[in-house]
Design a protein around this motif. Structure first.
Motif, PDB file in Angstrom:
ATOM      1  N   ASP A  24      43.642 -32.972  18.350  1.00  0.00           N
ATOM      2  CA  ASP A  24      44.792 -32.158  17.954  1.00  0.00           C
ATOM      3  C   ASP A  24      44.378 -30.806  17.386  1.00  0.00           C
ATOM      4  OD1 ASP A  24      46.853 -33.859  18.746  1.00  0.00           O
ATOM      5  OD2 ASP A  24      46.735 -35.026  16.899  1.00  0.00           O
ATOM      6  N   GLN A  25      43.129 -30.684  16.939  1.00  0.00           N
ATOM      7  CA  GLN A  25      42.660 -29.417  16.371  1.00  0.00           C
ATOM      8  C   GLN A  25      42.102 -28.470  17.426  1.00  0.00           C
ATOM      9  OE1 GLN A  25      40.075 -29.963  12.933  1.00  0.00           O
ATOM     10  NE2 GLN A  25      40.927 -32.011  12.551  1.00  0.00           N
ATOM     11  N   ILE A  26      41.922 -28.963  18.649  1.00  0.00           N
ATOM     12  CA  ILE A  26      41.358 -28.133  19.712  1.00  0.00           C
ATOM     13  C   ILE A  26      42.446 -27.245  20.301  1.00  0.00           C
ATOM     14  CG2 ILE A  26      40.077 -28.127  21.878  1.00  0.00           C
ATOM     15  CD1 ILE A  26      38.608 -29.267  19.397  1.00  0.00           C
ATOM     16  N   SER A  27      42.208 -25.959  20.252  1.00  0.00           N
ATOM     17  CA  SER A  27      43.207 -24.996  20.705  1.00  0.00           C
ATOM     18  C   SER A  27      42.903 -24.523  22.122  1.00  0.00           C
ATOM     19  CB  SER A  27      43.228 -23.788  19.766  1.00  0.00           C
ATOM     20  OG  SER A  27      42.014 -23.051  19.884  1.00  0.00           O
ATOM     21  N   GLN A  28      43.838 -23.795  22.666  1.00  0.00           N
ATOM     22  CA  GLN A  28      43.646 -23.192  23.978  1.00  0.00           C
ATOM     23  C   GLN A  28      42.477 -22.210  23.951  1.00  0.00           C
ATOM     24  OE1 GLN A  28      47.198 -21.272  25.387  1.00  0.00           O
ATOM     25  NE2 GLN A  28      46.470 -21.122  27.491  1.00  0.00           N
ATOM     26  N   ASP A  29      42.341 -21.483  22.861  1.00  0.00           N
ATOM     27  CA  ASP A  29      41.218 -20.544  22.722  1.00  0.00           C
ATOM     28  C   ASP A  29      39.872 -21.272  22.709  1.00  0.00           C
ATOM     29  OD1 ASP A  29      42.862 -18.340  22.686  1.00  0.00           O
ATOM     30  OD2 ASP A  29      42.947 -18.211  20.495  1.00  0.00           O
ATOM     31  N   ASP A  30      39.830 -22.480  22.118  1.00  0.00           N
ATOM     32  CA  ASP A  30      38.596 -23.260  22.121  1.00  0.00           C
ATOM     33  C   ASP A  30      38.168 -23.595  23.551  1.00  0.00           C
ATOM     34  OD1 ASP A  30      38.377 -23.292  19.350  1.00  0.00           O
ATOM     35  OD2 ASP A  30      39.538 -25.142  19.159  1.00  0.00           O
ATOM     36  N   LEU A  31      39.137 -23.993  24.375  1.00  0.00           N
ATOM     37  CA  LEU A  31      38.842 -24.328  25.769  1.00  0.00           C
ATOM     38  C   LEU A  31      38.323 -23.108  26.526  1.00  0.00           C
ATOM     39  CD1 LEU A  31      41.933 -26.549  26.699  1.00  0.00           C
ATOM     40  CD2 LEU A  31      39.657 -27.297  25.973  1.00  0.00           C
ATOM     41  N   ILE A  32      38.982 -21.986  26.313  1.00  0.00           N
ATOM     42  CA  ILE A  32      38.574 -20.755  27.003  1.00  0.00           C
ATOM     43  C   ILE A  32      37.177 -20.336  26.563  1.00  0.00           C
ATOM     44  CG2 ILE A  32      39.099 -18.299  27.272  1.00  0.00           C
ATOM     45  CD1 ILE A  32      42.086 -19.065  26.960  1.00  0.00           C
TER      46      ILE A  32
ATOM     47  N   ARG B 100      33.259 -31.347  17.205  1.00  0.00           N
ATOM     48  CA  ARG B 100      34.256 -30.442  17.773  1.00  0.00           C
ATOM     49  C   ARG B 100      33.892 -30.054  19.205  1.00  0.00           C
ATOM     50  NH1 ARG B 100      38.345 -27.692  15.327  1.00  0.00           N
ATOM     51  NH2 ARG B 100      39.174 -25.879  16.439  1.00  0.00           N
ATOM     52  N   SER B 101      32.600 -29.864  19.463  1.00  0.00           N
ATOM     53  CA  SER B 101      32.164 -29.558  20.822  1.00  0.00           C
ATOM     54  C   SER B 101      32.498 -30.704  21.767  1.00  0.00           C
ATOM     55  CB  SER B 101      30.659 -29.282  20.856  1.00  0.00           C
ATOM     56  OG  SER B 101      30.360 -28.055  20.249  1.00  0.00           O
ATOM     57  N   ARG B 102      32.245 -31.929  21.330  1.00  0.00           N
ATOM     58  CA  ARG B 102      32.538 -33.087  22.179  1.00  0.00           C
ATOM     59  C   ARG B 102      34.031 -33.244  22.412  1.00  0.00           C
ATOM     60  NH1 ARG B 102      29.132 -38.463  21.037  1.00  0.00           N
ATOM     61  NH2 ARG B 102      30.385 -38.981  22.860  1.00  0.00           N
ATOM     62  N   ALA B 103      34.843 -33.014  21.370  1.00  0.00           N
ATOM     63  CA  ALA B 103      36.286 -33.110  21.533  1.00  0.00           C
ATOM     64  C   ALA B 103      36.800 -32.025  22.487  1.00  0.00           C
ATOM     65  CB  ALA B 103      36.978 -32.989  20.173  1.00  0.00           C
ATOM     66  N   THR B 104      36.252 -30.827  22.362  1.00  0.00           N
ATOM     67  CA  THR B 104      36.623 -29.743  23.270  1.00  0.00           C
ATOM     68  C   THR B 104      36.256 -30.096  24.700  1.00  0.00           C
ATOM     69  OG1 THR B 104      36.239 -28.137  21.503  1.00  0.00           O
ATOM     70  CG2 THR B 104      36.381 -27.278  23.743  1.00  0.00           C
ATOM     71  N   MET B 105      35.078 -30.711  24.865  1.00  0.00           N
ATOM     72  CA  MET B 105      34.631 -31.101  26.195  1.00  0.00           C
ATOM     73  C   MET B 105      35.514 -32.198  26.773  1.00  0.00           C
ATOM     74  SD  MET B 105      31.998 -30.081  28.132  1.00  0.00           S
ATOM     75  CE  MET B 105      33.378 -29.727  29.209  1.00  0.00           C
ATOM     76  N   GLU B 106      35.950 -33.133  25.943  1.00  0.00           N
ATOM     77  CA  GLU B 106      36.860 -34.189  26.395  1.00  0.00           C
ATOM     78  C   GLU B 106      38.153 -33.583  26.934  1.00  0.00           C
ATOM     79  OE1 GLU B 106      36.636 -37.425  26.623  1.00  0.00           O
ATOM     80  OE2 GLU B 106      34.923 -38.020  25.398  1.00  0.00           O
ATOM     81  N   LEU B 107      38.708 -32.627  26.192  1.00  0.00           N
ATOM     82  CA  LEU B 107      39.967 -32.016  26.601  1.00  0.00           C
ATOM     83  C   LEU B 107      39.780 -31.145  27.840  1.00  0.00           C
ATOM     84  CD1 LEU B 107      42.947 -31.777  25.896  1.00  0.00           C
ATOM     85  CD2 LEU B 107      42.382 -29.896  24.346  1.00  0.00           C
ATOM     86  N   LEU B 108      38.685 -30.395  27.881  1.00  0.00           N
ATOM     87  CA  LEU B 108      38.424 -29.542  29.040  1.00  0.00           C
ATOM     88  C   LEU B 108      38.204 -30.385  30.293  1.00  0.00           C
ATOM     89  CD1 LEU B 108      38.009 -26.657  30.053  1.00  0.00           C
ATOM     90  CD2 LEU B 108      35.586 -26.885  29.499  1.00  0.00           C
ATOM     91  N   THR B 109      37.565 -31.540  30.144  1.00  0.00           N
ATOM     92  CA  THR B 109      37.355 -32.441  31.284  1.00  0.00           C
ATOM     93  C   THR B 109      38.676 -32.912  31.863  1.00  0.00           C
ATOM     94  OG1 THR B 109      35.208 -33.198  30.454  1.00  0.00           O
ATOM     95  CG2 THR B 109      36.359 -34.650  31.975  1.00  0.00           C
ATOM     96  N   ALA B 110      39.610 -33.258  30.995  1.00  0.00           N
ATOM     97  CA  ALA B 110      40.927 -33.707  31.464  1.00  0.00           C
ATOM     98  C   ALA B 110      41.680 -32.593  32.178  1.00  0.00           C
ATOM     99  CB  ALA B 110      41.747 -34.222  30.279  1.00  0.00           C
ATOM    100  N   VAL B 111      41.608 -31.382  31.633  1.00  0.00           N
ATOM    101  CA  VAL B 111      42.291 -30.244  32.257  1.00  0.00           C
ATOM    102  C   VAL B 111      41.675 -29.950  33.627  1.00  0.00           C
ATOM    103  CG1 VAL B 111      42.742 -27.780  32.072  1.00  0.00           C
ATOM    104  CG2 VAL B 111      42.960 -29.232  30.050  1.00  0.00           C
ATOM    105  N   CYS B 112      40.341 -29.943  33.684  1.00  0.00           N
ATOM    106  CA  CYS B 112      39.640 -29.599  34.917  1.00  0.00           C
ATOM    107  C   CYS B 112      39.812 -30.676  35.985  1.00  0.00           C
ATOM    108  CB  CYS B 112      38.165 -29.370  34.631  1.00  0.00           C
ATOM    109  SG  CYS B 112      37.222 -28.753  36.043  1.00  0.00           S
ATOM    110  N   LYS B 113      39.922 -31.937  35.584  1.00  0.00           N
ATOM    111  CA  LYS B 113      40.027 -33.035  36.535  1.00  0.00           C
ATOM    112  C   LYS B 113      41.225 -32.858  37.458  1.00  0.00           C
ATOM    113  CE  LYS B 113      40.374 -38.078  36.845  1.00  0.00           C
ATOM    114  NZ  LYS B 113      40.416 -39.352  36.081  1.00  0.00           N
ATOM    115  N   LEU B 114      42.372 -32.550  36.889  1.00  0.00           N
ATOM    116  CA  LEU B 114      43.578 -32.363  37.691  1.00  0.00           C
ATOM    117  C   LEU B 114      43.468 -31.145  38.587  1.00  0.00           C
ATOM    118  CD1 LEU B 114      46.496 -33.176  38.352  1.00  0.00           C
ATOM    119  CD2 LEU B 114      47.238 -31.777  36.405  1.00  0.00           C
TER     120      LEU B 114
END
Length: 251
Positions: free
Chosen positions: A161-169, A34-48
């Motif tokens: 799909d299980q990673i929420s906005q709160d997880d990213l924050i 879950r940490s790695r999946a959260t990091m994958e999603l956060l990386t995509a958000v931060c990249k832009l």
């Protein structure tokens, strides 16, 4: 040595070889995955966001990168800028300022924007290797790490799909925010050939806010004075901020 300055900030996030990193913040019962999946999603958000803010708006340099860096089963994340004009201390200052404000951007993400990021990450993870060499590299990396986790991309894509906005924050707040409760960061300055720390490159006036040592950020959780590393061989003696010390410095 080259003609451009560069600065990189590396953050330790979690030990992917255990169910919970010592002192770190794994998110949810699935731990490292879950940490790695959260990091994958956060990386995509931060990249832009990083590309728009640090390259386009502030024009710090033509090369702005962020991404994951896993070494010895320790999950990490980095932000790097290469610049022909701004010196490394100023690049570090602007990156920390950017990361401090990233939380506001994460909070304001709409459901539609977050779903677009999820789709982008899943498509990248599930894209089959285009060459035999890329397939070999991915498989060999798992073997050399004694993990043999050959289905990791499919599992990460299913977890996205299980990673929420709160997880990213939460991951930003605990591990990347400059004043985060669990933040462990290593800053690397690379000075251009023929230039030195005495050059004192002046920052653009419109971005000259003070961001000095011991900055407490918006959370006010803690203040830690940075430690200069003049001898790379002594780096491991400063391991009390890492858990365990498994990061690698390449010169």
């Amino acid at each position: 040595a080259g003609k451009d300055h560069a600065a990189q900030i590396y953050f330790q996030i979690a030990d992917v070889g255990t169910t919970r990193a010592g002192g770190g913040q794994d998110i949810g019962s699935d731990g490292p995955l879950r940490s790695r999946a959260t990091m994958e999603l956060l990386t995509a958000v931060c990249k832009l966001k990083a590309h728009n803010q640090l390259r386009t708006v502030e024009q710090l340099g033509y090369s702005v990168h962020n991404g994951q860096y896993t070494h010895d089963e320790v999950l990490g994340w980095y932000l790097r800028i290469q610049s022909p004009s701004a010196d490394p201390p100023y690049l570090e200052e602007r990156m920390l300022k950017f990361l401090d404000g990233l939380g506001k951007y994460l909070i304001e993400l709409t459901d539609a924007q977050l779903e677009d990021f999820r789709s982008t990450v899943k498509a990248r993870l599930l894209e089959p290797p285009k060459t035999l060499q890329s397939l070999f590299v991915s498989r060999w990396a798992q073997i050399t790490r004694s993990m043999r986790h050959f289905s990791i991309n499919a599992e990460l894509a299913a977890m996205i799909d299980q990673i929420s906005q709160d997880d990213l924050i939460q991951m930003w707040r605990h591990n990347i925010c400059p004043s985060g409760m669990y933040t462990r960061r290593l800053v690397i300055h690379l000075w251009a050939n023929g230039k030195s720390e005495t050059d004192n490159s002046a920052p653009p006036a419109e971005h000259a806010e003070t961001y000095g040592n011991g900055y407490s950020g918006g959370l006010g959780e803690r203040v830690i004075e940075p430690v200069d590393i003049s001898n790379v061989m002594e780096l491991k003696s400063l391991c009390w901020h890492f858990y365990p010390f498994k990061c690698c410095v390449k010169l």
